[in-house]
Write an enzyme that holds these catalytic residues in place. Structure first.
Site, mmCIF file in Angstrom:
data_model
loop_
_atom_site.group_PDB
_atom_site.id
_atom_site.type_symbol
_atom_site.label_atom_id
_atom_site.label_comp_id
_atom_site.label_asym_id
_atom_site.label_seq_id
_atom_site.Cartn_x
_atom_site.Cartn_y
_atom_site.Cartn_z
ATOM 1 N N ASP A 58 -1.561 6.112 32.554
ATOM 2 C CA ASP A 58 -1.355 7.523 32.241
ATOM 3 C C ASP A 58 -0.675 8.184 33.444
ATOM 4 O O ASP A 58 -0.209 7.505 34.363
ATOM 5 C CB ASP A 58 -2.693 8.203 31.907
ATOM 6 C CG ASP A 58 -3.600 8.322 33.123
ATOM 7 O OD1 ASP A 58 -3.301 7.701 34.175
ATOM 8 O OD2 ASP A 58 -4.608 9.050 33.037
ATOM 9 N N LYS A 107 -0.989 3.210 25.013
ATOM 10 C CA LYS A 107 -1.976 3.602 26.019
ATOM 11 C C LYS A 107 -3.382 3.661 25.423
ATOM 12 O O LYS A 107 -4.333 3.126 25.997
ATOM 13 C CB LYS A 107 -1.618 4.962 26.627
ATOM 14 C CG LYS A 107 -2.549 5.373 27.755
ATOM 15 C CD LYS A 107 -2.148 6.710 28.346
ATOM 16 C CE LYS A 107 -2.551 7.853 27.439
ATOM 17 N NZ LYS A 107 -2.346 9.177 28.061
#
Length: 211
Positions: free
Chosen positions: A138, A120
């Site tokens: 997320d 991420k």
């Protein structure tokens, strides 16, 4: 969700916010990398309060390395998990200095090899610092993608792969920012603000609110 509806959702999000970006404060790729690394289980507002003074004295790997773990802790102690994060910051800076000439590498594999940097974080850096069409998923993006049915998936990797597949190229660079901001301020976790949502009529979420 059909292709036409997805296109209309993305078009509305773009019209509402033509030039989206992260709410983390940064002036160069290194500052962005550190800010994202610190943002795990913390708010952007909280991170910005800590990184403002920190980046004023250390806005590159060499200067950050000179602070040492304890020095970094003094600046980020208001952030959750600050002990572990301070250690990862220093380890990351050492690698950047020793292996990358003090520069943040524009390379996924090299980024993910840095301590505290996962997929991420690498996606955020590649997208926001270097303009790659990567999509970091997320909790906000996961929620919005599943609620709206824009790109439903069982986990963040599923959602990321689905978004990459269904989002047209013209929207790929910005879609991460649109969805995270939408999830942060409109499609919030406990009670989404459907009544004030610009894509409410296109969203396939069944339990809509009037707020």
């Amino acid at each position: 969700m059909n292709k036409q509806k997805r296109l209309e959702i993305l078009s509305r999000l773009r019209e509402n916010n033509p030039h989206p970006t992260t709410e983390l404060n940064f002036n160069n790729p290194f500052e962005l990398l550190i800010a994202v690394l610190l943002s795990a289980q913390a708010t952007d507002v909280g991170v910005n309060k800590a990184t403002g003074p920190l980046f004023a004295v250390a806005n590159n790997p060499a200067d950050m390395l000179a602070l040492g773990v304890d020095g970094v802790k003094d600046y980020i102690k208001t952030i959750g998990l600050f002990n572990t994060k301070a250690e990862n910051v220093i380890k990351t800076c050492r690698i950047l200095v020793e292996q990358h000439a003090g520069q943040v590498p524009e390379d996924r594999e090299a980024l993910e090899a840095l301590p505290g940097v996962g997929r991420k974080t690498a996606n955020v850096v590649l997208n926001t610092a270097f303009g790659w069409p990567t999509i970091a998923v997320d909790t906000h993006i996961f929620r919005v993608s599943n609620r709206t049915k824009l790109a439903p998936g069982k986990n963040v990797v599923d959602v990321e792969q689905k978004l990459i597949k269904v989002v047209p190229a013209e929207f790929k660079v910005d879609v991460h920012h649109w969805l995270i901001l939408h999830g942060r301020y409109t499609c919030i976790a406990r009670k989404p603000r459907c009544g004030s949502c610009i894509i409410e009529d296109l969203c396939e979420f069944k339990e809509k609110t009037e707020i």
